[in-house]
Design an enzyme around this catalytic site. Structure first.
Site, mmCIF file in Angstrom:
data_model
loop_
_atom_site.group_PDB
_atom_site.id
_atom_site.type_symbol
_atom_site.label_atom_id
_atom_site.label_comp_id
_atom_site.label_asym_id
_atom_site.label_seq_id
_atom_site.Cartn_x
_atom_site.Cartn_y
_atom_site.Cartn_z
ATOM 1 N N LYS A 145 -2.147 3.971 -6.769
ATOM 2 C CA LYS A 145 -2.677 5.335 -6.611
ATOM 3 C C LYS A 145 -2.656 5.970 -7.997
ATOM 4 O O LYS A 145 -1.596 6.056 -8.626
ATOM 5 C CB LYS A 145 -1.809 6.167 -5.651
ATOM 6 N N ASP A 178 0.842 -1.210 0.000
ATOM 7 C CA ASP A 178 0.000 0.000 0.000
ATOM 8 C C ASP A 178 0.873 1.254 0.000
ATOM 9 O O ASP A 178 0.482 2.294 0.518
ATOM 10 C CB ASP A 178 -0.901 -0.053 1.261
HETATM 11 C C1 LIG Z 1 -1.152 4.654 2.809
HETATM 12 S S1 LIG Z 1 0.080 4.352 3.971
HETATM 13 C C2 LIG Z 1 -0.137 2.682 4.374
HETATM 14 C C3 LIG Z 1 -1.273 2.428 5.304
HETATM 15 C C4 LIG Z 1 -1.316 0.982 5.747
HETATM 16 N N1 LIG Z 1 -1.599 0.083 4.645
HETATM 17 C C5 LIG Z 1 -2.363 0.775 6.808
HETATM 18 O O1 LIG Z 1 -3.319 0.073 6.552
HETATM 19 O O2 LIG Z 1 -2.198 1.292 7.904
HETATM 20 C C6 LIG Z 1 1.501 4.327 3.013
HETATM 21 C C7 LIG Z 1 2.762 3.929 3.789
HETATM 22 O O3 LIG Z 1 3.773 3.650 2.850
HETATM 23 C C8 LIG Z 1 5.002 4.001 3.419
HETATM 24 N N2 LIG Z 1 5.986 4.107 2.333
HETATM 25 C C9 LIG Z 1 5.983 4.959 1.269
HETATM 26 N N3 LIG Z 1 7.078 4.734 0.507
HETATM 27 C C10 LIG Z 1 7.747 3.710 1.094
HETATM 28 C C11 LIG Z 1 8.930 3.008 0.780
HETATM 29 N N4 LIG Z 1 9.649 3.323 -0.300
HETATM 30 N N5 LIG Z 1 9.320 2.013 1.588
HETATM 31 C C12 LIG Z 1 8.617 1.674 2.691
HETATM 32 N N6 LIG Z 1 7.477 2.315 3.033
HETATM 33 C C13 LIG Z 1 7.064 3.310 2.239
HETATM 34 C C14 LIG Z 1 4.725 5.282 4.150
HETATM 35 O O4 LIG Z 1 5.671 5.469 5.189
HETATM 36 C C15 LIG Z 1 3.309 5.022 4.697
HETATM 37 O O5 LIG Z 1 3.358 4.563 6.023
#
Ligand SMILES: C[S@@+](CC[C@H](N)C(=O)[O-])C[C@H]1O[C@@H](n2cnc3c(N)ncnc32)[C@H](O)[C@@H]1O
Length: 365
Positions: free
Chosen positions: A316, A287
């Site tokens: 997205k 996600d």
């Molecule tokens: C929409 S949120 C996820 C929400 C999660 N699925 C939940 O149900 O609580 C997106 C997450 O992706 C993480 N993220 C974005 N890019 C990332 C990367 N390159 N590696 C690891 N995490 C990443 C962000 O830190 C964020 O916590």
């Protein structure tokens, strides 16, 4: 809208495909159905008013509709929440007796129905109709029973009857086939937010499990293993832990404490694009907020390298050309998996809990 008929007309053949969608995605939904129908050699025109929450497709040849009912696969459509086949819209429904013309029309489409669904678009405007629809449901069901039209418990044999109101005097009367339509009223699953889940995103994965895997899926068994990329604060991990699946949660952000205390979650602070598991896992869920093509490539890579058997991931979408972007992602994944000679199933859906996004499901066959 074109092809209006007065409520006094009683015999009406099927003429339209009515697709419910997320308001704001009418253009995508219309482009998709037009494209899909080209495969069936059917041309027609789509009426897709912005933010109306539905698309009305009218084939030039109405007699093609029975064939389309067999050929179109609802579950393959990305942007449609529901698909029904309707008679021309009924207008000027008399306030003192809307039931007679509605049921006359319904009877002209099928003598029996397994259930009756009173519906509207999923818009704020249509919400004002909900009181009317609720009050109307009882008397309508009674009248249908008196006519011998409704046979509950016969879901497979008879179609579902849909009355889709745009206001209290105007409705589409249509039918859906069980197994080729959404089982939910208005195509919207009513899922309750679990109190102990750390984020509302949890409902996206729950809905994805329902939609892609059905009830009691063999793909979700206790003691399976999963990696959750972009896991924080843990809504998706929560769904896996609830099913006793062991999760490696990858995110630089903080995870919910209770989840970490479950004993089956390991939090790894790492970049989700670089992380690889030591041993292959059953599930990859992802996600992360990133460019859709980057996510698509990453998921296909995991599957091609045999790192997971199943994947659910969120794409997205950009502001423009959203349908094109999903198609581009699909093609990119198909090419990568074909090159790797991996037999697979790949599906996409804009779920009710998705916003400007779609959810993908990839399985190794
Ligand atoms: C929409 S949120 C996820 C929400 C999660 N699925 C939940 O149900 O609580 C997106 C997450 O992706 C993480 N993220 C974005 N890019 C990332 C990367 N390159 N590696 C690891 N995490 C990443 C962000 O830190 C964020 O916590």
């Amino acid at each position: 809208m074109d092809n209006q008929i007065n409520a006094s007309v009683t015999s009406t053949p099927l003429q339209h495909l009515l697709l419910y969608c997320r308001p704001g995605f009418e253009k995508e939904c219309a482009a998709e159905i037009q494209n899909t129908l080209l495969d069936s050699d059917v041309a027609g025109y789509a009426n897709a008013q912005p933010d109306s929450g539905f698309v009305l497709f009218t084939p030039y040849e109405a007699h093609e509709i029975p064939r389309l009912m067999r050929e179109i696969r609802f579950f393959e459509l990305i942007f449609a929440r529901q698909l029904i086949f309707t008679a021309p819209v009924l207008t000027d429904l008399p306030p003192d007796d809307r039931i007679t013309p509605l049921l006359n029309c319904a009877e002209s489409l099928s003598p029996y129905y397994s259930e009756i669904l009173l519906e509207t678009a999923d818009t704020n405007e249509a919400k004002s109709l909900s009181v009317f629809v609720r009050k109307f449901a009882g008397p309508l069901a009674k009248a249908a029973t008196l006519r011998g039209m409704s046979e509950s418990g016969s879901k497979k044999k008879h179609p579902g009857l849909h009355l889709f109101f745009s206001d209290s005097s105007k409705a589409y009367v249509g039918l859906s086939r069980s197994g080729n339509s959404s089982p939910w009223l208005m195509g919207i699953p009513r899922l309750k937010f679990p109190r102990s889940a750390p984020s509302r995103s949890t409902l996206k994965l729950e809905e994805a499990f329902h939609f892609f895997l059905g009830e009691n899926p063999r793909q979700l068994e206790p003691a399976m293993t999963a990696v959750d990329l972009g896991a924080a604060p843990g809504g998706w991990t929560w769904q896996l832990v609830k099913r006793s699946i062991r999760v490696t949660a990858v995110d630089n952000g903080p995870m919910d404490r209770q989840l970490l205390e479950s004993g089956i979650v390991e939090h790894v602070r790492a970049d989700g694009f670089r992380f690889r598991p030591v041993k292959p896992v059953d599930w990859l869920v992802c996600d992360m907020v990133e460019q859709p093509a980057r996510i698509a490539r990453l998921v296909a890579q995991w599957m091609a390298e045999g790192l997971c058997r199943y994947a659910i991931f969120n794409l997205k979408l950009p502001m423009k050309k959203r349908y094109d972007e999903v198609r581009r992602c699909r093609e990119l994944m198909e090419v990568m998996l074909d090159d790797a000679e991996v037999p697979f199933q790949l599906r996409f859906k804009q779920l009710y809990h998705d916003r400007e996004e779609v959810t993908g499901y990839l399985a190794r066959l």
